[in-house]
Design an enzyme around this catalytic site. Structure first.
Site, mmCIF file in Angstrom:
data_model
loop_
_atom_site.group_PDB
_atom_site.id
_atom_site.type_symbol
_atom_site.label_atom_id
_atom_site.label_comp_id
_atom_site.label_asym_id
_atom_site.label_seq_id
_atom_site.Cartn_x
_atom_site.Cartn_y
_atom_site.Cartn_z
ATOM 1 N N SER A 89 0.850 -1.188 0.000
ATOM 2 C CA SER A 89 0.000 0.000 0.000
ATOM 3 C C SER A 89 0.892 1.247 0.000
ATOM 4 O O SER A 89 1.745 1.367 -0.886
ATOM 5 C CB SER A 89 -0.947 -0.058 1.200
ATOM 6 O OG SER A 89 -2.020 0.815 1.027
ATOM 7 N N ASP B 165 -16.916 -17.698 -11.878
ATOM 8 C CA ASP B 165 -16.043 -18.623 -11.143
ATOM 9 C C ASP B 165 -15.640 -19.838 -11.972
ATOM 10 O O ASP B 165 -14.493 -20.291 -11.929
ATOM 11 C CB ASP B 165 -16.736 -19.057 -9.838
ATOM 12 C CG ASP B 165 -15.818 -19.805 -8.893
ATOM 13 O OD1 ASP B 165 -14.602 -19.872 -9.175
ATOM 14 O OD2 ASP B 165 -16.303 -20.322 -7.871
ATOM 15 N N ASP C 267 -12.407 -20.672 -14.910
ATOM 16 C CA ASP C 267 -11.052 -21.201 -14.726
ATOM 17 C C ASP C 267 -11.059 -22.702 -14.446
ATOM 18 O O ASP C 267 -10.055 -23.275 -14.059
ATOM 19 C CB ASP C 267 -10.317 -20.431 -13.620
ATOM 20 C CG ASP C 267 -11.065 -20.447 -12.287
ATOM 21 O OD1 ASP C 267 -11.775 -21.436 -12.006
ATOM 22 O OD2 ASP C 267 -10.935 -19.475 -11.530
ATOM 23 N N ASP D 247 -14.711 -22.683 -6.889
ATOM 24 C CA ASP D 247 -14.130 -22.650 -5.549
ATOM 25 C C ASP D 247 -14.266 -21.275 -4.902
ATOM 26 O O ASP D 247 -13.639 -21.000 -3.878
ATOM 27 C CB ASP D 247 -12.644 -23.047 -5.611
ATOM 28 C CG ASP D 247 -11.840 -22.110 -6.490
ATOM 29 O OD1 ASP D 247 -12.441 -21.284 -7.216
ATOM 30 O OD2 ASP D 247 -10.602 -22.182 -6.459
ATOM 31 N N ILE E 144 -13.086 -18.586 -6.045
ATOM 32 C CA ILE E 144 -11.923 -17.761 -6.385
ATOM 33 C C ILE E 144 -11.884 -17.590 -7.902
ATOM 34 O O ILE E 144 -11.904 -18.583 -8.641
ATOM 35 C CB ILE E 144 -10.608 -18.415 -5.918
ATOM 36 C CG1 ILE E 144 -10.626 -18.632 -4.405
ATOM 37 C CG2 ILE E 144 -9.413 -17.541 -6.318
ATOM 38 C CD1 ILE E 144 -9.403 -19.376 -3.890
ATOM 39 N N ASP F 90 -8.502 -6.414 -4.672
ATOM 40 C CA ASP F 90 -8.142 -5.271 -3.810
ATOM 41 C C ASP F 90 -9.291 -4.259 -3.786
ATOM 42 O O ASP F 90 -9.741 -3.801 -4.832
ATOM 43 C CB ASP F 90 -6.864 -4.613 -4.328
ATOM 44 C CG ASP F 90 -6.235 -3.673 -3.311
ATOM 45 O OD1 ASP F 90 -6.947 -2.790 -2.781
ATOM 46 O OD2 ASP F 90 -5.033 -3.823 -3.038
ATOM 47 N N HIS G 216 -7.019 -6.120 -0.162
ATOM 48 C CA HIS G 216 -5.879 -5.212 -0.021
ATOM 49 C C HIS G 216 -4.787 -5.788 0.885
ATOM 50 O O HIS G 216 -4.993 -5.968 2.081
ATOM 51 C CB HIS G 216 -6.365 -3.881 0.533
ATOM 52 C CG HIS G 216 -5.343 -2.785 0.453
ATOM 53 N ND1 HIS G 216 -4.758 -2.399 -0.733
ATOM 54 C CD2 HIS G 216 -4.796 -1.995 1.408
ATOM 55 C CE1 HIS G 216 -3.904 -1.419 -0.499
ATOM 56 N NE2 HIS G 216 -3.905 -1.155 0.790
#
Ligand SMILES: *[C@@H]1O[C@H](CO)[C@@H](O)[C@H](O)[C@H]1NC(C)=O
Ligand SMILES: *[C@@H]1O[C@H](CO)[C@@H](O)[C@H](O)[C@H]1NC(C)=O
Ligand SMILES: *[C@@H]1O[C@H](CO)[C@@H](O)[C@H](O)[C@H]1NC(C)=O
Ligand SMILES: *[C@@H]1O[C@H](CO)[C@@H](O)[C@H](O)[C@H]1NC(C)=O
Ligand SMILES: *[C@@H]1O[C@H](CO)[C@@H](O)[C@H](O)[C@H]1NC(C)=O
Ligand SMILES: *[C@@H]1O[C@H](CO)[C@@H](O)[C@H](O)[C@H]1NC(C)=O
Ligand SMILES: *[C@@H]1O[C@H](CO)[C@@H](O)[C@H](O)[C@H]1NC(C)=O
Ligand SMILES: *[C@@H]1O[C@H](CO)[C@@H](O)[C@H](O)[C@H]1NC(C)=O
Length: 545
Positions: free
Chosen positions: A191, A261, A264, A268, A270, A406, A447
């Site tokens: 940051s 999702d 990919d 999951d 992610i 983020d 973040h």
């Protein structure tokens, strides 16, 4: 007598046994008296034996632990401008079992306080002499009221000067304490900490041999107006565009996962490559009679399009990247929350406009140029020319990471800086950027990968492998170069082995003692992580391509 004996031992170990054995000790700490460091005064040197309670708090950072090895805590007052009487408070933590290197750690937001959490959490346990400064003032990360109006020396100290003077002083302190110059000098920050690392290598290329920077706030003059723009997309809270936390959590988040999702190959929670998915909020449009807390109005859909888009001025000037799909829970409490993150308003009040009453409702795009031209404290760290740092004979290295989710600094900013360095190198140099600068976007990470961030009690570490040896994070699974980005940097600088992936870990509840939830590779940009098949909780079931 004891003192003299200890000194003799110190001297002997330095000269006879060489750098691996330069050590500190209680005696060396208690009698430490640095000599002839201009503008640097020692205010205290305190010895902490192994496993002593280290309970230190300042307004920006705190630590309370009993698991550190023995070290000497040296506190300094560094004059930054003698005419003005401005100064920075800086600490150097010197472990008895020194690894021969320094590690400077950065700060966060507009905060002022020595980052004791990372001195104790990252530097000392790995044997580094740790260096950190309060950046010249004391404040929490979201508070910019110390900046003025017109507190110009404090702003310059925060912009770059306190870090630079602290690095120079810290290396000299380590040299005098161990009676041996550090063999290497490293940096880690996220940051504002990321910004500080980039700034230092851009203006003082000899300071560090290698830096780890996370989600750098390195384009302050664009980041702050973008932050205001993001809040204004949904505020005020009584407007038709407002999106409450429950809608982000229960309506938008699940729909993002439904649309993105599976792309990919693994369901999951992610999203490995969010830029591969163009999220369509229209799928959630309210139908007549539908319960409004289960769907979106036209105004909310319009707001979402702006939130997920890059921000351009009316004349098509690029200002900043947008949010990426995949971090919706944190987005409600990030910039677009109610109340919004206070830092951007303080930035304009105390650093740019010198108007303590200004509110972000008065925002208009003309103040972007004002902030850019003023560049308070020369805090922008955006030069794409890293030649002096990266080229021979210095051969410095940059490892840069950012969470794709983020919520405070668009990951697009990291990609943008990385691309400008590439474009510059292609046009103006014969350097191959991959030889000195690598970017690692972390799927699903918020973040910096921090669990509890800023002002929310929500778990905003993200559904991600968010621990890999960077600052502010839970500890990595192992301190080897495969799992610890700092060790990967050392191996690149010292052994010439460059990382192409780092294995991150997600702990249950983000607490290491609760056990491992899963491990996952973090791939070098622009490659992305792919599922090979097998156990999805094991990094071995994935590859980078
Ligand atoms: C640090 O931890 C110890 C032991 O749990 C506790 O007694 C002490 O109050 C803590 N310090 C602070 C500042 O919370
Ligand atoms: C030091 O502070 C004085 C008084 O504010 C100012 O005039 C001067 O420009 C500053 N010098 C530097 C190098 O910042
Ligand atoms: C910041 O806090 C330190 C430690 O309490 C203090 O010594 C110093 O004077 C403060 N700095 C400023 C600029 O107020
Ligand atoms: C605010 O003050 C700074 C000096 O502290 C000055 O450089 C800047 O121009 C001022 N901003 C405006 C809008 O006048
Ligand atoms: C609308 O949906 C919300 C959230 O699911 C629920 O709490 C509320 O009771 C519903 N209202 C009505 C009138 O059904
Ligand atoms: C934009 O905002 C600045 C700062 O508040 C103000 O001085 C200026 O008049 C505004 N410009 C327009 C066109 O509203
Ligand atoms: C890039 O920086 C180097 C080192 O400071 C300088 O010599 C060179 O002229 C710069 N290149 C360009 C194209 O500006
Ligand atoms: C090449 O260097 C020049 C001079 O510093 C600069 O103006 C230009 O933008 C650079 N090219 C790129 C693509 O960055």
């Amino acid at each position: 007598m004891v003192l003299l004996a200890a000194l003799a031992l110190l001297a002997a170990s330095t000269t006879v046994l060489g750098d691996a054995t330069a050590r500190g000790s209680e005696a060396a700490c208690k009698q430490f008296s640095p000599s002839n460091i201009q503008d640097v005064a020692l205010t205290a040197a305190t010895y902490f034996p192994a496993n002593a309670r280290v309970d230190i708090t300042n307004v920006f950072s705190s630590i309370n632990t009993t698991d550190l090895p023995a070290f000497c805590r040296v506190e300094l007052k560094i004059t930054t401008n003698a005419t003005a009487g401005s100064y920075a408070i800086t600490e150097v933590w010197l472990p008895d079992a020194w690894n021969g290197r320094t590690l400077t750690v950065g700060n966060g937001g507009l905060g002022g306080g020595v980052t004791v959490s990372d001195l104790g959490g990252v530097a000392v346990p790995q044997g580094f002499a740790g260096i950190s400064t309060n950046t010249g003032h004391n404040s929490t990360s979201g508070d910019g009221s110390w900046g003025g109006p017109h507190n110009d020396n404090a702003i310059v100290d925060w912009g770059w000067r306190a870090v630079h003077l602290s690095v120079v002083a810290g290396k000299e302190i380590a040299k005098q304490y161990y009676r041996q110059a550090p063999k290497r000098s490293y940096y880690a920050g996220c940051s504002t900490g990321g910004r500080q690392g980039l700034k230092e290598i851009q203006i003082f290329p000899d300071s560090f041999d290698g830096i780890v920077v996370g989600s750098p706030a390195n384009w302050m003059s664009h980041l702050q107006p973008w932050s205001v723009h993001m809040s204004l997309n949904v505020l005020p809270a009584n407007s038709l565009c407002f999106i409450p936390q429950s809608t982000w959590d229960n309506v938008i988040g699940p729909e993002v996962m439904r649309q993105c999702d599976a792309l990919d190959g693994l369901l999951d929670g992610i999203i490995n490559d969010p830029r591969a998915c163009s999220f369509r909020p229209e799928a959630l449009t309210c139908t007549p009679g539908q319960n409004m807390s289960t769907c979106l109005t036209e105004d909310q859909i319009g707001a979402l399009h702006r939130i997920f888009a890059d921000y351009y001025e009316a004349d098509q000037t690029y200002i900043f990247g947008g949010y990426q799909p995949g971090g919706e829970k944190a987005y409600a409490t990030g910039l677009v929350g109610n109340p919004p993150f206070p830092l951007p308003q303080d930035w304009f009040r105390f650093f740019v406009l010198n108007d303590t009453q200004w509110t972000q409702d008065e925002y208009n795009a003309s103040i972007i140029t004002l902030g850019e031209q003023l560049n308070p404290g020369q805090s922008d760290a955006i030069t794409p020319n890293l030649t002096a740092f990266a080229d021979a004979p210095h051969n410095g290295k940059v490892l840069h990471y950012v969470g794709w989710a983020d919520q405070l600094i668009s990951p697009g900013n990291s990609v943008h800086y990385y691309e400008t360095v590439h474009a510059f190198a292609r046009a103006n140099t014969s350097l191959a950027v991959d030889d000195f600068y690598r970017l690692f976007p972390v799927p699903g990470m918020n973040h910096c990968g921090v669990r509890r961030m800023l002002r929310s009690n929500a778990d905003v570490g993200g559904q991600a492998a968010n621990a890999f040896g960077a600052v502010m994070q839970p500890q990595p699974l192992s301190h080897d170069a495969e799992h610890n980005i700092l060790a990967a940097l050392l191996r690149w600088v010292e052994d010439g082995v460059a990382p192409s992936a780092i294995v991150g870990v997600k702990y249950k509840n983000d607490v290491p003692s609760d056990g491992v939830a899963f491990t996952r590779p973090i791939c070098k940009y622009p490659s992305t992580v792919r599922f090979r098949g097998g156990d999805p909780s094991s990094a071995k079931s994935f590859f980078c391509a």
